[in-house]
Design a protein around this motif. Structure first.
Motif, PDB file in Angstrom:
ATOM      1  N   PHE A 134       0.846  -1.183   0.000  1.00 53.73           N
ATOM      2  CA  PHE A 134       0.000   0.000   0.000  1.00 53.73           C
ATOM      3  C   PHE A 134       0.885   1.239   0.000  1.00 53.73           C
ATOM      4  N   LYS A 135       0.392   2.312  -0.590  1.00 50.91           N
ATOM      5  CA  LYS A 135       1.110   3.581  -0.583  1.00 50.91           C
ATOM      6  C   LYS A 135       0.140   4.700  -0.206  1.00 50.91           C
ATOM      7  N   GLY A 136       0.674   5.720   0.460  1.00 53.30           N
ATOM      8  CA  GLY A 136      -0.121   6.869   0.877  1.00 53.30           C
ATOM      9  C   GLY A 136       0.520   7.521   2.079  1.00 53.30           C
ATOM     10  N   LEU A 139      -0.868   6.317   6.261  1.00 49.99           N
ATOM     11  CA  LEU A 139      -0.582   4.898   6.432  1.00 49.99           C
ATOM     12  C   LEU A 139       0.331   4.737   7.649  1.00 49.99           C
ATOM     13  N   LEU A 241      -4.917   2.268   7.544  1.00 52.69           N
ATOM     14  CA  LEU A 241      -5.080   2.703   6.156  1.00 52.69           C
ATOM     15  C   LEU A 241      -6.105   3.833   6.080  1.00 52.69           C
ATOM     16  N   VAL A 245      -4.862   6.047   0.825  1.00 55.08           N
ATOM     17  CA  VAL A 245      -4.098   4.814   0.647  1.00 55.08           C
ATOM     18  C   VAL A 245      -4.650   3.992  -0.517  1.00 55.08           C
ATOM     19  N   ARG A 270      -8.573   0.814  -3.591  1.00 54.08           N
ATOM     20  CA  ARG A 270      -8.625   1.141  -2.174  1.00 54.08           C
ATOM     21  C   ARG A 270      -8.873  -0.135  -1.377  1.00 54.08           C
TER      22      ARG A 270
END
Length: 291
Positions: A134-136, A139, A241, A245, A270
């Motif tokens: 996951f990226k963001g 997070l 999350l 994310v 998502r």
């Protein structure tokens, strides 16, 4: 069981977190609850050499003077009920500014020192985002102390404000560096600290204290000094999350992530479903009063 905070308190904590990339939250959970979770973690550690039941996502990792246990939340009611508690999610969401917040997974760290009484393995400088599929920005990791944590027994330390200055993804400390081709080599932060170019941030923690860590913040821990001083250090880390994310795996992430297949999670999607439960939602419409 879990401390609650006012809107003003959450705003003050958010300002510190956004500036420094890490936040100390004293007394987030009741010490009695921390002891209950510690006792359960010890039970699970004692079963590390036993076969894992079919279908269970629980896994173990080991190093010199340390052990990790992953994914207790999914089929262990004590951990599930504690981590999915609405107050815990509300606090995390309030600090990171998320309207919706989902839970991802737990990771228990046990730093005991080496069997011969010497120091155990530490954790090299790294940031979590590089190893996450996951990226963001929303997070975070919420690290909760189940025992005391000091410099002698492997408390966490952070490079102050580093979440704002990293130029990309640094290759995680690993025995398989080719899996991370294209990632940046992490700078020598010990040298940067010695020269005064960077500043370290860290807190001693009592059982029940928590640390909230931005996914880009550089952090690490010295090895437990073992029989010399300190005693053991046990903590449970949790991943969360938020709104921004998305599932954006790079070349280092494993396709065998628990829940990935069951969730039919597409690249760019998502998180959703039972493996990523919704724990806080400010977007849900309020129930209208009966006429």
């Amino acid at each position: 069981m879990t401390q609650r905070f006012t809107t003003a308190e959450l705003a003050e904590m958010r300002a510190f977190y956004e500036k420094h990339g890490a936040l100390h939250i004293p007394g987030l959970i009741d010490p009695a609850k921390a002891q209950e979770i510690l006792d359960f973690a010890d039970q699970m550690a004692a079963q590390a050499d036993e076969p894992i039941p079919a279908g269970s996502p629980v896994s173990y990792g080991r190093g010199v003077g340390r052990m990790t246990i992953r994914y207790l939340w999914k089929d262990k009611p004590l951990i599930n009920e504690f981590l999915l508690d609405g107050d815990l999610g509300r606090t995390v969401a309030g600090i990171i500014g998320a309207k919706q917040l989902r839970f991802w997974f737990d990771l228990t760290f046990m730093h005991n020192g080496a069997n011969d009484g010497g120091a155990g393995e530490g954790t090299a400088w790294h940031h979590d985002i590089a190893a996450f599929g996951f990226k963001g920005d929303q997070l975070p990791s919420l690290w909760m102390a189940l025992t005391s944590a000091t410099l002698d027994n492997s408390r966490l330390e952070f490079i102050d404000g580093s979440h704002k200055t990293v130029p990309g993804y640094y290759r995680p400390p690993t025995t398989n560096p080719t899996a991370w081709d294209g990632y940046l080599e992490i700078p020598d932060f010990d040298a940067k600290l010695a020269s005064g170019e960077e500043k370290i941030l860290g807190w001693d923690c009592a059982p029940g204290d928590a640390l909230l860590i931005h996914p880009y913040t550089i952090h690490g821990a010295r090895g437990n000094a073992g029989g010399k001083t300190g005693g053991r250090r046990v903590a449970i880390t949790t991943r969360w999350l938020g709104d921004d994310v998305r599932w954006l795996p790079t070349n280092g992430q494993s396709p065998t992530l628990p829940g990935l297949k069951e969730s039919n999670l597409a690249v760019g999607g998502r998180p959703d479903g039972e493996w990523f439960p919704l724990v806080h939602d400010e977007t849900a419409p309020a129930l209208s009063a009966a006429a």
